[in-house]
Motif scaffolding. Structure first.
Motif, mmCIF file in Angstrom:
data_model
loop_
_atom_site.group_PDB
_atom_site.id
_atom_site.type_symbol
_atom_site.label_atom_id
_atom_site.label_comp_id
_atom_site.label_asym_id
_atom_site.label_seq_id
_atom_site.Cartn_x
_atom_site.Cartn_y
_atom_site.Cartn_z
ATOM 1 N N ILE A 120 0.864 -1.166 0.000
ATOM 2 C CA ILE A 120 0.000 0.000 0.000
ATOM 3 C C ILE A 120 0.904 1.221 0.000
ATOM 4 O O ILE A 120 1.815 1.348 0.825
ATOM 5 N N SER A 121 0.665 2.103 -0.960
ATOM 6 C CA SER A 121 1.516 3.270 -1.120
ATOM 7 C C SER A 121 1.217 4.299 -0.039
ATOM 8 O O SER A 121 0.164 4.288 0.578
ATOM 9 N N SER A 122 2.177 5.221 0.142
ATOM 10 C CA SER A 122 1.955 6.322 1.070
ATOM 11 C C SER A 122 0.911 7.266 0.483
ATOM 12 O O SER A 122 0.547 7.160 -0.691
ATOM 13 N N ASN A 123 0.434 8.160 1.330
ATOM 14 C CA ASN A 123 -0.482 9.224 0.914
ATOM 15 C C ASN A 123 -1.738 8.738 0.186
ATOM 16 O O ASN A 123 -2.779 8.605 0.791
ATOM 17 N N ASP A 124 -1.669 8.433 -1.123
ATOM 18 C CA ASP A 124 -2.899 8.080 -1.838
ATOM 19 C C ASP A 124 -3.393 6.680 -1.526
ATOM 20 O O ASP A 124 -4.526 6.329 -1.846
ATOM 21 N N GLY A 125 -2.564 5.868 -0.878
ATOM 22 C CA GLY A 125 -3.002 4.538 -0.463
ATOM 23 C C GLY A 125 -3.283 3.585 -1.605
ATOM 24 O O GLY A 125 -4.079 2.648 -1.446
ATOM 25 N N GLY A 126 -2.619 3.797 -2.743
ATOM 26 C CA GLY A 126 -2.783 2.860 -3.833
ATOM 27 C C GLY A 126 -2.315 1.466 -3.438
ATOM 28 O O GLY A 126 -1.357 1.328 -2.663
ATOM 29 N N THR A 127 -2.990 0.428 -3.938
ATOM 30 C CA THR A 127 -2.663 -0.942 -3.531
ATOM 31 C C THR A 127 -2.198 -1.785 -4.712
ATOM 32 O O THR A 127 -2.626 -1.580 -5.853
ATOM 33 N N HIS A 128 -1.321 -2.738 -4.407
ATOM 34 C CA HIS A 128 -0.746 -3.590 -5.437
ATOM 35 C C HIS A 128 -0.579 -4.991 -4.863
ATOM 36 O O HIS A 128 -0.280 -5.130 -3.671
ATOM 37 N N TYR A 129 -0.778 -6.012 -5.720
ATOM 38 C CA TYR A 129 -0.773 -7.383 -5.235
ATOM 39 C C TYR A 129 0.041 -8.311 -6.139
ATOM 40 O O TYR A 129 0.089 -8.139 -7.358
ATOM 41 N N GLU A 130 0.612 -9.295 -5.504
ATOM 42 C CA GLU A 130 1.223 -10.386 -6.245
ATOM 43 C C GLU A 130 0.097 -11.183 -6.895
ATOM 44 O O GLU A 130 -1.005 -11.304 -6.330
ATOM 45 N N ASP A 131 0.341 -11.698 -8.105
ATOM 46 C CA ASP A 131 -0.740 -12.298 -8.887
ATOM 47 C C ASP A 131 -1.487 -13.413 -8.154
ATOM 48 O O ASP A 131 -2.710 -13.539 -8.277
ATOM 49 N N SER A 132 -0.784 -14.230 -7.404
ATOM 50 C CA SER A 132 -1.431 -15.396 -6.789
ATOM 51 C C SER A 132 -2.408 -15.018 -5.675
ATOM 52 O O SER A 132 -3.212 -15.865 -5.251
ATOM 53 N N VAL A 133 -2.356 -13.781 -5.194
ATOM 54 C CA VAL A 133 -3.260 -13.389 -4.104
ATOM 55 C C VAL A 133 -4.312 -12.373 -4.550
ATOM 56 O O VAL A 133 -5.204 -12.033 -3.767
ATOM 57 N N LYS A 134 -4.228 -11.911 -5.792
ATOM 58 C CA LYS A 134 -5.213 -10.951 -6.290
ATOM 59 C C LYS A 134 -6.620 -11.536 -6.199
ATOM 60 O O LYS A 134 -6.858 -12.679 -6.553
ATOM 61 N N GLY A 135 -7.538 -10.729 -5.700
ATOM 62 C CA GLY A 135 -8.909 -11.181 -5.551
ATOM 63 C C GLY A 135 -9.178 -11.936 -4.267
ATOM 64 O O GLY A 135 -10.339 -12.193 -3.923
ATOM 65 N N ARG A 136 -8.121 -12.302 -3.530
ATOM 66 C CA ARG A 136 -8.295 -13.024 -2.266
ATOM 67 C C ARG A 136 -7.771 -12.217 -1.082
ATOM 68 O O ARG A 136 -8.326 -12.313 0.014
ATOM 69 N N PHE A 137 -6.744 -11.439 -1.298
ATOM 70 C CA PHE A 137 -6.142 -10.638 -0.221
ATOM 71 C C PHE A 137 -6.441 -9.157 -0.458
ATOM 72 O O PHE A 137 -6.501 -8.704 -1.605
ATOM 73 N N THR A 138 -6.603 -8.434 0.631
ATOM 74 C CA THR A 138 -6.819 -6.992 0.561
ATOM 75 C C THR A 138 -5.933 -6.299 1.585
ATOM 76 O O THR A 138 -6.009 -6.611 2.778
ATOM 77 N N ILE A 139 -5.111 -5.381 1.113
ATOM 78 C CA ILE A 139 -4.272 -4.597 2.010
ATOM 79 C C ILE A 139 -4.936 -3.245 2.218
ATOM 80 O O ILE A 139 -5.509 -2.664 1.289
ATOM 81 N N SER A 140 -4.898 -2.762 3.461
ATOM 82 C CA SER A 140 -5.525 -1.485 3.772
ATOM 83 C C SER A 140 -4.763 -0.820 4.909
ATOM 84 O O SER A 140 -3.907 -1.440 5.547
ATOM 85 N N ARG A 141 -5.113 0.432 5.151
ATOM 86 C CA ARG A 141 -4.427 1.178 6.209
ATOM 87 C C ARG A 141 -5.435 2.025 6.968
ATOM 88 O O ARG A 141 -6.295 2.668 6.357
ATOM 89 N N ASP A 142 -5.314 2.016 8.275
ATOM 90 C CA ASP A 142 -6.115 2.884 9.147
ATOM 91 C C ASP A 142 -5.159 3.927 9.711
ATOM 92 O O ASP A 142 -4.350 3.628 10.600
ATOM 93 N N ASN A 143 -5.228 5.141 9.164
ATOM 94 C CA ASN A 143 -4.280 6.187 9.569
ATOM 95 C C ASN A 143 -4.461 6.573 11.037
ATOM 96 O O ASN A 143 -3.491 6.887 11.729
#
Length: 127
Positions: free
Chosen positions: A50-73
């Protein structure tokens, strides 16, 4: 400066877990934070970022659609929600952060660019 990972455990295939990565001594909103995992006898693997500031998210292919990364500031915590877990997801998971206004898709995959890393939390998926 510290990152504390928690939330691992043992689940059956198809189950869910939520990992937490709590930071102290710095504000995660200014940092790109990734989850990595490593299983015995295997190389360390980047899972999600999860990127700083805008919180953009990126995933390794094998976990896309199953894992979700998020941040609570407000809680200064990054989460990894893991659903539909598979036996191959079993590993020691840890979080790592780097202060960066921008991080490329290539760079975020390399653990050596992250100066801060927490201890791991074990995830075991088996029937």
């Amino acid at each position: 400066v510290q990152l504390q990972a928690s939330g691992g455990g043992s689940v059956q295939p198809g189950g869910s877990l939520r990992l937490s990565c709590a930071a102290s001594g710095f504000d995660l909103v200014d940092y790109a934070t990734s989850w990595f995992r490593q299983a015995p006898g295997k190389e360390r693997e980047w899972v999600a970022c999860i990127s700083s500031n805008d919180g953009g998210t990126h995933y390794e292919d094998s976990v896309k659609g199953r894992f979700t990364i998020s941040r609570d500031n407000a809680k200064n915590t990054v989460y990894l929600q893991m659903d539909n877990l598979k036996p191959e997801d079993s590993a020691n998971y840890y979080c790592a952060s780097v202060r960066a206004a921008f991080i490329t898709l290539t760079t975020m995959r390399h653990s050596h660019v992250y100066p801060y890393a927490g201890q791991g939390t074990q995830v075991t998926v088996s029937s």
